[in-house]
Design an enzyme around this catalytic site. Structure first.
Site, PDB file in Angstrom:
ATOM      1  N   SER A 262     -18.849 -70.724 136.570  1.00 37.18           N
ATOM      2  CA  SER A 262     -19.730 -70.085 135.586  1.00 37.18           C
ATOM      3  C   SER A 262     -18.897 -69.513 134.448  1.00 37.18           C
ATOM      4  O   SER A 262     -17.673 -69.358 134.584  1.00 37.18           O
ATOM      5  CB  SER A 262     -20.479 -68.951 136.303  1.00 37.18           C
ATOM      6  OG  SER A 262     -21.042 -68.041 135.387  1.00 37.18           O
TER       7      SER A 262
ATOM      8  N   TYR B  77     -22.370 -61.421 140.807  1.00 35.39           N
ATOM      9  CA  TYR B  77     -22.281 -62.826 140.392  1.00 35.39           C
ATOM     10  C   TYR B  77     -20.893 -63.123 139.808  1.00 35.39           C
ATOM     11  O   TYR B  77     -20.258 -64.131 140.152  1.00 35.39           O
ATOM     12  CB  TYR B  77     -23.383 -63.082 139.362  1.00 35.39           C
ATOM     13  CG  TYR B  77     -23.581 -64.505 138.939  1.00 35.39           C
ATOM     14  CD1 TYR B  77     -24.275 -65.409 139.744  1.00 35.39           C
ATOM     15  CD2 TYR B  77     -23.113 -64.964 137.705  1.00 35.39           C
ATOM     16  CE1 TYR B  77     -24.476 -66.711 139.342  1.00 35.39           C
ATOM     17  CE2 TYR B  77     -23.319 -66.266 137.294  1.00 35.39           C
ATOM     18  CZ  TYR B  77     -24.005 -67.140 138.117  1.00 35.39           C
ATOM     19  OH  TYR B  77     -24.207 -68.436 137.699  1.00 35.39           O
TER      20      TYR B  77
HETATM   21  C1  GCO Z   1     -26.524 -64.231 132.957  1.00 32.98           C
HETATM   22  C2  GCO Z   1     -26.699 -65.705 133.256  1.00 32.98           C
HETATM   23  C3  GCO Z   1     -25.395 -66.356 133.635  1.00 32.98           C
HETATM   24  C4  GCO Z   1     -25.617 -67.804 133.938  1.00 32.98           C
HETATM   25  C5  GCO Z   1     -24.413 -68.692 133.937  1.00 32.98           C
HETATM   26  C6  GCO Z   1     -23.457 -68.513 132.805  1.00 32.98           C
HETATM   27  O1  GCO Z   1     -27.343 -63.466 133.364  1.00 32.98           O
HETATM   28  O2  GCO Z   1     -25.547 -63.904 132.256  1.00 32.98           O
HETATM   29  O3  GCO Z   1     -27.648 -65.920 134.213  1.00 32.98           O
HETATM   30  O4  GCO Z   1     -24.718 -65.641 134.561  1.00 32.98           O
HETATM   31  O5  GCO Z   1     -26.357 -67.970 135.082  1.00 32.98           O
HETATM   32  O6  GCO Z   1     -23.753 -68.741 135.164  1.00 32.98           O
HETATM   33  O7  GCO Z   1     -22.388 -69.388 132.920  1.00 32.98           O
END
Ligand code: GCO
Length: 261
Positions: A144, A157
């Site tokens: 990501s 995340y």
């Molecule tokens: C956020 C997005 C990201 C994407 C993606 C970016 O809330 O910033 O959802 O996290 O999902 O992975 O590369």
């Protein structure tokens, strides 16, 4: 074109029932690969398999949670018996929870790390055993922007996706001698159900992303097919431990003020 030919190869895509996973699966299948899809929702799986079959692709589906080691092992054994070896593993299944770190419940943090980081480890370990026996294999971890950058509200995340980048480098280090290539794809901001809440018209984030991305648009899931085919094919046999960012240029730039052309 032989370099990119996936005829005779079987690709397992976790979470390949929709979104980016589906787009990458279609790319791999169009290069000749047979698909094995995992998911957790029966109705989505049924729709996805119909969708693949309607395009003439060979696809089968298995329902299990990649964070459940016992279930994952059981299903991988069944897949080995019913379908055969997996040549390409795409660790795509992932979740996000947007909550500020100061109040985020620890159990939410753990769940995100479990799905986005521990799941890929479990699946890689299971599939690598047969890859090592065969002396070849391709593992593609879906990373990501958050493998490189932080942002408000996505601490779990970012921690998981940053970890997934390092897991990619570490597995590449351990398994390269078995002719296994472990690489990542780092999608920029793509138009999927996961980003739907922050993409709606008038949402400040929508405009922010378009301004932040040199290509000045959200990615279309199909934009990922090329990188997936490359990293799944012979064309990348000496590429190992890399993350290919498919981001319209986001990571290349500091960005620009909103009033600048
Ligand atoms: C956020 C997005 C990201 C994407 C993606 C970016 O809330 O910033 O959802 O996290 O999902 O992975 O590369």
């Amino acid at each position: 074109m032989n370099l990119f030919n996936l005829q005779g190869k079987r690709a397992l895509i976790t979470g390949g029932t929709h979104g980016l996973g589906m787009a990458m699966a279609e790319g791999l299948a169009s290069a000749g690969a047979e698909l094995v899809i995992t998911g957790t929702t029966p109705a989505k799986m049924e729709d996805a398999l119909n969708h693949y079959k309607n395009q003439g692709f060979k696809a089968s589906g298995y329902l299990f949670d990649v964070t459940n080691e016992v279930e994952a092992r059981k299903n991988m054994d069944v897949i080995a018996k019913e379908i055969g070896d997996i040549h390409i593993l795409v660790n795509n299944a992932g979740i996000i929870k947007r909550e500020l770190a100061i109040t985020m419940p620890v159990e939410d943090f753990r769940r995100v790390v479990d799905v986005d980081l521990v799941g890929p480890f479990i699946m890689s370990q299971l599939v690598a055993k047969q890859m090592i026996e065969r002396g070849e294999g391709k593992i593609i971890n879906i990373c990501s922007m958050m493998s490189e950058l932080g942002r408000n509200s996505v601490s779990a995340y970012a921690a998981a996706k940053g970890g997934l980048k390092m897991l990619t480098q570490n597995l590449a280090t351990e398994w390269a001698k078995h002719n296994i290539q472990v690489n990542g794809i780092g999608p920029g901001y793509f138009a999927t159900s996961q980003t739907a809440p922050i993409r709606v018209d008038g949402h400040p984030f929508n405009e922010f992303i378009i301004n932040r991305t040199p290509a000045a648009r959200w990615g279309d899931p199909e934009d990922l097919a090329g990188a997936a085919i490359f990293l799944a094919s012979k064309a990348s046999d000496f590429v190992n431990g890399q993350v290919v960012y498919v981001d319209g240029g986001i990571l290349a730039t500091i960005g620009k003020p909103s009033n600048e052309d």
